[in-house]
Write a protein that holds these residues in place. Structure first.
Motif, PDB file in Angstrom:
ATOM      1  N   LEU A 189     -13.053   0.164  -1.871  1.00  0.00           N
ATOM      2  CA  LEU A 189     -11.788  -0.549  -1.649  1.00  0.00           C
ATOM      3  C   LEU A 189     -10.970   0.142  -0.568  1.00  0.00           C
ATOM      4  CD1 LEU A 189     -10.796  -1.506  -5.310  1.00  0.00           C
ATOM      5  CD2 LEU A 189     -11.716  -2.990  -3.518  1.00  0.00           C
ATOM      6  N   ARG A 230     -12.142   1.737   2.010  1.00  0.00           N
ATOM      7  CA  ARG A 230     -12.741   1.325   3.291  1.00  0.00           C
ATOM      8  C   ARG A 230     -12.217  -0.028   3.743  1.00  0.00           C
ATOM      9  NH1 ARG A 230     -18.047   3.001   4.877  1.00  0.00           N
ATOM     10  NH2 ARG A 230     -18.620   4.932   3.864  1.00  0.00           N
ATOM     11  N   LEU A 231     -11.890  -0.859   2.740  1.00  0.00           N
ATOM     12  CA  LEU A 231     -11.394  -2.209   3.040  1.00  0.00           C
ATOM     13  C   LEU A 231      -9.881  -2.219   3.258  1.00  0.00           C
ATOM     14  CD1 LEU A 231     -13.545  -4.109   0.395  1.00  0.00           C
ATOM     15  CD2 LEU A 231     -13.673  -4.477   2.875  1.00  0.00           C
ATOM     16  N   GLY A 232      -9.293  -1.044   3.204  1.00  0.00           N
ATOM     17  CA  GLY A 232      -7.846  -0.950   3.429  1.00  0.00           C
ATOM     18  C   GLY A 232      -7.026  -1.366   2.226  1.00  0.00           C
ATOM     19  N   VAL A 233      -7.660  -1.430   1.042  1.00  0.00           N
ATOM     20  CA  VAL A 233      -6.918  -1.784  -0.176  1.00  0.00           C
ATOM     21  C   VAL A 233      -6.382  -0.497  -0.771  1.00  0.00           C
ATOM     22  CG1 VAL A 233      -7.036  -2.843  -2.471  1.00  0.00           C
ATOM     23  CG2 VAL A 233      -8.428  -3.735  -0.594  1.00  0.00           C
ATOM     24  N   ASN A 250      -5.688  -8.413  -0.244  1.00  0.00           N
ATOM     25  CA  ASN A 250      -6.247  -7.337  -1.081  1.00  0.00           C
ATOM     26  C   ASN A 250      -6.860  -7.895  -2.366  1.00  0.00           C
ATOM     27  OD1 ASN A 250      -5.551  -5.433   0.741  1.00  0.00           O
ATOM     28  ND2 ASN A 250      -3.918  -4.482  -0.471  1.00  0.00           N
ATOM     29  N   LYS A 303     -10.363  -9.089  -1.448  1.00  0.00           N
ATOM     30  CA  LYS A 303     -11.311  -7.976  -1.236  1.00  0.00           C
ATOM     31  C   LYS A 303     -11.686  -7.318  -2.564  1.00  0.00           C
ATOM     32  CE  LYS A 303      -9.480  -6.822   3.355  1.00  0.00           C
ATOM     33  NZ  LYS A 303      -8.579  -5.882   4.069  1.00  0.00           N
ATOM     34  N   THR A 304     -10.684  -7.063  -3.389  1.00  0.00           N
ATOM     35  CA  THR A 304     -10.934  -6.402  -4.680  1.00  0.00           C
ATOM     36  C   THR A 304     -11.820  -7.271  -5.564  1.00  0.00           C
ATOM     37  OG1 THR A 304      -8.760  -5.393  -4.499  1.00  0.00           O
ATOM     38  CG2 THR A 304      -9.785  -5.324  -6.676  1.00  0.00           C
ATOM     39  N   VAL A 306     -15.548  -7.108  -4.493  1.00  0.00           N
ATOM     40  CA  VAL A 306     -16.162  -5.832  -4.898  1.00  0.00           C
ATOM     41  C   VAL A 306     -16.422  -5.836  -6.411  1.00  0.00           C
ATOM     42  CG1 VAL A 306     -15.726  -3.344  -5.139  1.00  0.00           C
ATOM     43  CG2 VAL A 306     -15.245  -4.509  -2.967  1.00  0.00           C
ATOM     44  N   SER A 315     -16.573  -6.515   7.179  1.00  0.00           N
ATOM     45  CA  SER A 315     -16.057  -5.383   6.412  1.00  0.00           C
ATOM     46  C   SER A 315     -16.520  -5.439   4.955  1.00  0.00           C
ATOM     47  CB  SER A 315     -14.531  -5.307   6.513  1.00  0.00           C
ATOM     48  OG  SER A 315     -13.956  -6.508   6.059  1.00  0.00           O
ATOM     49  N   LEU A 316     -16.613  -6.650   4.398  1.00  0.00           N
ATOM     50  CA  LEU A 316     -17.067  -6.756   3.001  1.00  0.00           C
ATOM     51  C   LEU A 316     -18.556  -6.421   2.877  1.00  0.00           C
ATOM     52  CD1 LEU A 316     -15.141  -9.965   1.854  1.00  0.00           C
ATOM     53  CD2 LEU A 316     -14.885  -7.676   0.870  1.00  0.00           C
ATOM     54  N   GLU A 369     -20.234  -4.320   4.664  1.00  0.00           N
ATOM     55  CA  GLU A 369     -20.335  -2.864   4.740  1.00  0.00           C
ATOM     56  C   GLU A 369     -19.882  -2.236   3.412  1.00  0.00           C
ATOM     57  OE1 GLU A 369     -19.001   1.195   6.050  1.00  0.00           O
ATOM     58  OE2 GLU A 369     -17.688  -0.392   5.358  1.00  0.00           O
ATOM     59  N   ALA A 370     -18.775  -2.738   2.875  1.00  0.00           N
ATOM     60  CA  ALA A 370     -18.193  -2.135   1.660  1.00  0.00           C
ATOM     61  C   ALA A 370     -19.098  -2.308   0.436  1.00  0.00           C
ATOM     62  CB  ALA A 370     -16.813  -2.730   1.390  1.00  0.00           C
TER      63      ALA A 370
END
Lengths: 202, 291
Positions: A196, A198-201, B167, B170-171, B174, B228-229, B231-232
């Motif tokens: 997270l 790395r994703l800037g969160v 955010n 993204k969260t 993941v 970016s996702l 990679e993450a």
């Protein structure tokens, strides 16, 4: 990391000799179990004429072709494509499968959870991981469909396969509390914060 | 150009069988890329078995995976194409039924309440047939996607709110990858739908999960999130089959739609490593099969 060639039925001692990261090749009989047949057996009081004590059972529902019964295809079913389904859906059946029917080894993909791990420890069993989605290869290890029960549930019948060189399968859960899925999951969750970030969160 | 329903029926039949047997070249290339970069010994072995399975399926003329999935047909209609829409849908359904009976394929489709299997891969609302349009002259394309249940059973929608921002998206992605673990048959294509209504958001996620590898989201913000996702999620170590390793996802694909000022929806749908699909293109020259 030992390799074991097992010809079921196996004993409790043989099951307990398996350790996570060992590999197994199965020879002989392998039963095919699934959502519908386990619902029938454990929720709806249906019974099977198969003696599964000491045996291995795989989470599957195969593609089959109806053929005239012959020594090669005694049930009138020829295997077309036999593969493995996600085990997690059938988590709650591990314990009755072992306790009531005496199954010792479960072959599946994606892993099982803590109740199954406890059942492997208490009753003496193990989970053997096959590579999901590689059914064309798996089919080459199936010699024949030797028998079938609860066939009104087709394709989710209770299948009895005869296999040759079925593996190598990876021991992913054992009777000593070892689970590759648990260790991979806890490592992955420990990396969540880094991913997270790395994703800037924040 | 006039479309003959008999040809559509034949193509719908052929597409189901082809899709189940031959993996698209972009997915094969995706496997080679992952195998080159994988550092974990177990994961290298798992990827090697998956790659071997692709050639065994072709050599033995067999299905890649036993899960024949829920059959999905996506129809893209170009300009100057004439057909009877209701008859086109019926022809696709007949082709799907015939593939199942004639091959024979395992019908993986049951009534959701009685659980009765008609052994046709069809039932109420199934196969889903999605109709779209393109500007291409005299061309109709049918794409067939057999969607396996291991990946489909891991589908999520979250109606986040604007205050949670990007955010939340993204969260969520993941966390979905973590929750899926090995159940989705990784390495997967993680499809992410962002925006729209709730139903559109889920449909976008499915479209993203079934898009060819190497394709990019047409929206630049969505495309940036894809990189970016991807990679993450590949730093998490879930690995092929959830047994650990670097190769958790071939890629994260994103599709976006505008949404309401009060909404911030995100959906995730995954495609397993057997990322099967096939296409048939109808042109005045005939029917051409591809991916």
């Amino acid at each position: 990391m030992a390799h074991h060639v097992l010809v079921p039925p196996i004993t409790e001692a043989q099951a307990r000799a398996l350790r996570v990261e060992d590999t197994v090749t199965l020879e002989g009989i392998l039963f095919g179990i699934r959502d519908a047949n386990q619902i029938a057996l454990f929720d709806r009081n249906r019974t099977t004429r198969f003696d599964m004590r000491g045996h291995a059972a795989i989470h599957t529902a195969p593609n089959v072709r109806k053929v005239p019964p012959s020594p090669e295809h005694p049930t009138g079913y020829a295997p077309v494509c036999v593969g493995t389904t996600t085990s997690a859906r059938m988590e709650r059946f591990t314990e009755p499968l072992m306790e009531q029917l005496g199954v010792r080894l479960i072959v599946g993909k994606g892993g099982l959870g803590e109740p199954s791990l406890a059942a492997f420890g208490r009753l003496g069993g193990a989970y053997l991981a096959i590579i999901g989605g590689t059914a064309a290869l798996e089919t080459t290890w199936i010699e024949a469909i030797e028998d079938v029960d609860l066939d009104d549930l087709n394709p989710e019948s209770l299948w009895k396969f005869r296999v040759r060189g079925f593996g190598p399968l990876l021991v992913a859960m054992d009777s000593h509390g070892g689970s590759l899925y648990r260790s991979v999951d806890s490592k992955a969750r420990a990396r969540r914060a880094n991913a997270l970030s790395r994703l800037g969160v924040k | 150009m006039r479309i003959d329903p008999a040809q559509v029926e034949e193509a719908a039949r052929e597409l189901y069988i082809r899709a189940l047997k031959i993996l698209p070249p972009d997915v094969k290339a995706g496997f080679d890329r992952l195998a080159r970069h994988e550092t974990d010994a177990t994961a290298k072995g798992v990827l090697g078995t998956m790659i071997r399975n692709i050639s065994v399926a072709e050599q033995t003329d067999n299905l890649l995976c036993q899960d024949t999935g829920i059959p999905i047909y996506n129809v893209t209609i170009g300009r100057g194409v004439e057909f009877d829409g209701a008859e086109l849908e019926r022809a696709i359904r007949r082709g799907c039924e015939r593939a199942t009976r004639e091959y024979p394929l395992r019908s993986s489709v049951v009534h959701p309440i009685t659980r009765k299997n008609e052994h046709t891969s069809c039932g109420p609302g199934v196969p889903p047939i999605h109709i779209g349009f393109s500007d291409e002259p005299e061309r109709l394309v049918i794409e067939m996607v057999p969607k396996g249940s291991g990946s489909e059973n891991n589908s999520w929608l979250r109606m986040a709110v604007p205050a949670e921002g990007v955010n939340a998206i993204k969260t969520f992605v993941v966390d979905c990858v973590l929750d899926a673990g090995g159940k989705t048959c990784p390495p997967t294509i993680v499809g992410v739908g962002i925006g729209g209504t709730s139903d559109l958001c889920v449909a976008l996620a499915k479209r993203a999960a079934t898009r060819p590898l190497g394709s990019a989201c047409p929206d630049p913000e969505g495309a940036a999130l894809e990189s970016s996702l991807t990679e993450a999620v590949n730093t998490l170590g879930v690995g092929p089959q959830g047994l650990g390793g670097d190769s958790t996802a071939f890629a994260v694909h994103v599709e976006v739609a505008a949404t309401h000022i009060t909404m911030n929806p995100v959906a995730v749908n995954m495609q397993c490593h057997s990322a099967r699909r096939a296409t048939a293109a109808f042109t005045p020259g005939g029917v051409e099969y591809g991916f």
